[in-house]
Design a protein around this motif. Structure first.
Motif, PDB file in Angstrom:
ATOM      1  N   LEU A 175       0.780  -1.163  -0.127  1.00  0.00           N
ATOM      2  CA  LEU A 175      -0.013  -0.035   0.109  1.00  0.00           C
ATOM      3  C   LEU A 175       1.044   1.137  -0.143  1.00  0.00           C
ATOM      4  CD1 LEU A 175      -2.714  -1.222   2.637  1.00  0.00           C
ATOM      5  CD2 LEU A 175      -2.898  -1.057   0.011  1.00  0.00           C
ATOM      6  N   GLY A 176       2.074   1.166   0.378  1.00  0.00           N
ATOM      7  CA  GLY A 176       2.780   2.429   0.387  1.00  0.00           C
ATOM      8  C   GLY A 176       2.485   3.353   1.540  1.00  0.00           C
ATOM      9  N   HIS A 196       3.801  11.335  -5.970  1.00  0.00           N
ATOM     10  CA  HIS A 196       3.457  10.994  -4.843  1.00  0.00           C
ATOM     11  C   HIS A 196       4.656  10.075  -4.163  1.00  0.00           C
ATOM     12  CE1 HIS A 196       1.451   9.428  -1.307  1.00  0.00           C
ATOM     13  NE2 HIS A 196       1.777   8.172  -1.837  1.00  0.00           N
ATOM     14  N   ILE A 197       5.150  10.703  -3.031  1.00  0.00           N
ATOM     15  CA  ILE A 197       6.021   9.963  -2.469  1.00  0.00           C
ATOM     16  C   ILE A 197       5.593   9.194  -1.242  1.00  0.00           C
ATOM     17  CG2 ILE A 197       8.039  10.206  -1.000  1.00  0.00           C
ATOM     18  CD1 ILE A 197       9.011  12.822  -2.577  1.00  0.00           C
ATOM     19  N   ARG A 210       9.545  -3.725 -14.596  1.00  0.00           N
ATOM     20  CA  ARG A 210       9.614  -2.412 -14.539  1.00  0.00           C
ATOM     21  C   ARG A 210      10.430  -2.014 -13.162  1.00  0.00           C
ATOM     22  NH1 ARG A 210       3.409  -0.856 -14.819  1.00  0.00           N
ATOM     23  NH2 ARG A 210       4.407   1.056 -14.496  1.00  0.00           N
ATOM     24  N   VAL A 211      10.520  -2.790 -12.252  1.00  0.00           N
ATOM     25  CA  VAL A 211      11.069  -2.358 -11.067  1.00  0.00           C
ATOM     26  C   VAL A 211      12.570  -2.440 -11.271  1.00  0.00           C
ATOM     27  CG1 VAL A 211      11.645  -3.220  -8.847  1.00  0.00           C
ATOM     28  CG2 VAL A 211       9.388  -3.370  -9.428  1.00  0.00           C
ATOM     29  N   GLU A 212      13.256  -3.652 -12.007  1.00  0.00           N
ATOM     30  CA  GLU A 212      14.638  -3.625 -12.224  1.00  0.00           C
ATOM     31  C   GLU A 212      15.019  -2.211 -13.036  1.00  0.00           C
ATOM     32  OE1 GLU A 212      15.090  -7.398 -13.598  1.00  0.00           O
ATOM     33  OE2 GLU A 212      15.235  -8.430 -11.560  1.00  0.00           O
ATOM     34  N   THR A 250       3.499   2.548  -9.338  1.00  0.00           N
ATOM     35  CA  THR A 250       3.003   2.684 -10.668  1.00  0.00           C
ATOM     36  C   THR A 250       2.499   1.234 -11.136  1.00  0.00           C
ATOM     37  OG1 THR A 250       5.415   1.917 -11.559  1.00  0.00           O
ATOM     38  CG2 THR A 250       5.037   4.270 -11.187  1.00  0.00           C
ATOM     39  N   LEU A 251       2.604   0.345 -10.557  1.00  0.00           N
ATOM     40  CA  LEU A 251       2.211  -1.157 -10.841  1.00  0.00           C
ATOM     41  C   LEU A 251       0.571  -1.114 -10.675  1.00  0.00           C
ATOM     42  CD1 LEU A 251       4.943  -3.256  -9.224  1.00  0.00           C
ATOM     43  CD2 LEU A 251       4.853  -2.412 -11.597  1.00  0.00           C
ATOM     44  N   ALA A 252       0.207  -2.046 -11.766  1.00  0.00           N
ATOM     45  CA  ALA A 252      -1.313  -2.231 -11.597  1.00  0.00           C
ATOM     46  C   ALA A 252      -1.480  -3.274 -10.227  1.00  0.00           C
ATOM     47  CB  ALA A 252      -1.613  -3.268 -12.701  1.00  0.00           C
TER      48      ALA A 252
END
Length: 294
Positions: free
Chosen positions: A26-27, A84-85, A161-163, A118-120
């Protein structure tokens, strides 16, 4: 039904790990706490004597709650150019609290959390559970109501995407801190070339309300562009104290009892690869409280 006291004991035992799952999903620290509260209600209503692995069972419940929250968030999310951070986990460098340590483990820095945002929902769900918590794809697939093969594809897509976007920090915290100190020394001395030298050529600086006008966000890229904004670091330095932000070096600035800035750094190969700056007063107040400075 399982004995409620025993179940509560298990929930307390695994709470640091469960909160770490929720935070990576959730961040948001407040939403993570909401997810754990909902997970406890579900667990207490569903528990039985047949449970053999409470850790795995509780993670499954928390994950389901977080997936629902992610999907609801996506449905109400509007297109926005703002950056958004995610909520930072800030602590002193000698922190020993197990829950805080669980949240900051495995170098899940703010730069990584920004990419996860940014991921679905299904991609984040599969990637976090499998790559960060080693949940088998077969179990994740059941939760997503997909085949294991489709679930592997989701995690693989998220991993690429993360890498590609989230820098992996140096493992040596002392070397990371040395690069941050070199950054501030160059800023203090007004040495532009020294600043450029300590910054990664593709460094990214993100600010949540600050380099433009109050309430706005900013994103700067490139060593020379970021170095040109070192006035901020120079002005904050007299009031800054070292902290850990998501397990990486950071500084928290407080002046006359009022928090004014949090800066988080990601250091790769001895150079600063990303800087996240939080200037929002409400978020800074939360950080100050967590540090016992409120």
């Amino acid at each position: 039904m399982a004995d409620e006291d025993f179940l509560a004991e298990q929930f307390r035992r695994y709470r640091p790990r469960l909160r770490a799952v929720a935070y990576r999903m959730l961040g948001s620290l407040s939403e993570s706490d909401d997810a754990l509260q909902e997970a406890w209600l579900r667990a207490s209503a569903a528990a039985s004597e047949d449970i053999r692995n409470y850790d795995a069972w509780l993670i499954t419940i928390v994950a389901r709650v977080c997936l629902n929250m992610l999907r609801a968030r996506t449905q109400r999310k509007e297109d926005s150019l703002e950056i958004h951070i995610p909520d930072p986990v800030v602590c002193a460098e000698d922190e020993t609290n197990p829950e805080t340590l669980a949240l900051t483990a495995d170098s899940v820095g703010l730069a990584m959390m920004i990419v996860l945002d940014t991921l679905a929902p299904a991609e984040r769900f599969a990637f976090v559970l499998h790559d960060m918590f080693a949940v088998p794809f077969e179990e994740i697939a059941e939760l997503l109501e997909k085949t294991p093969a489709a679930t592997r594809q989701l995690a693989s897509r998220a991993r690429r995407r993360v890498e590609g976007k989230a820098p992996v920090p140096d493992p040596d915290l002392a070397k990371q801190r040395a690069a941050v100190e070199a950054f501030f020394a160059a800023a203090r001395n007004g040495d532009f070339q020294a600043l450029v030298a300590v910054l990664h050529p593709d460094v990214v600086l993100r600010a949540d309300g600050g380099l433009l006008r109050a309430g706005q966000t900013a994103k700067l890229t490139g060593a020379e562009t970021v170095a040109s904004q070192a006035t901020l670091a120079r002005s904050l330095q007299p009031f800054a104290r070292p902290v850990l932000v998501n397990g990486a070096p950071g500084v928290f600035a407080i002046r006359d009892g009022k928090p004014i800035s949090l800066m988080a750094f990601t250091v790769v190969d001895g150079k600063v690869a990303s800087i996240e700056v939080i200037l929002d007063p409400e978020r800074l107040a939360v950080v100050a409280e967590s540090l016992g400075l409120a």
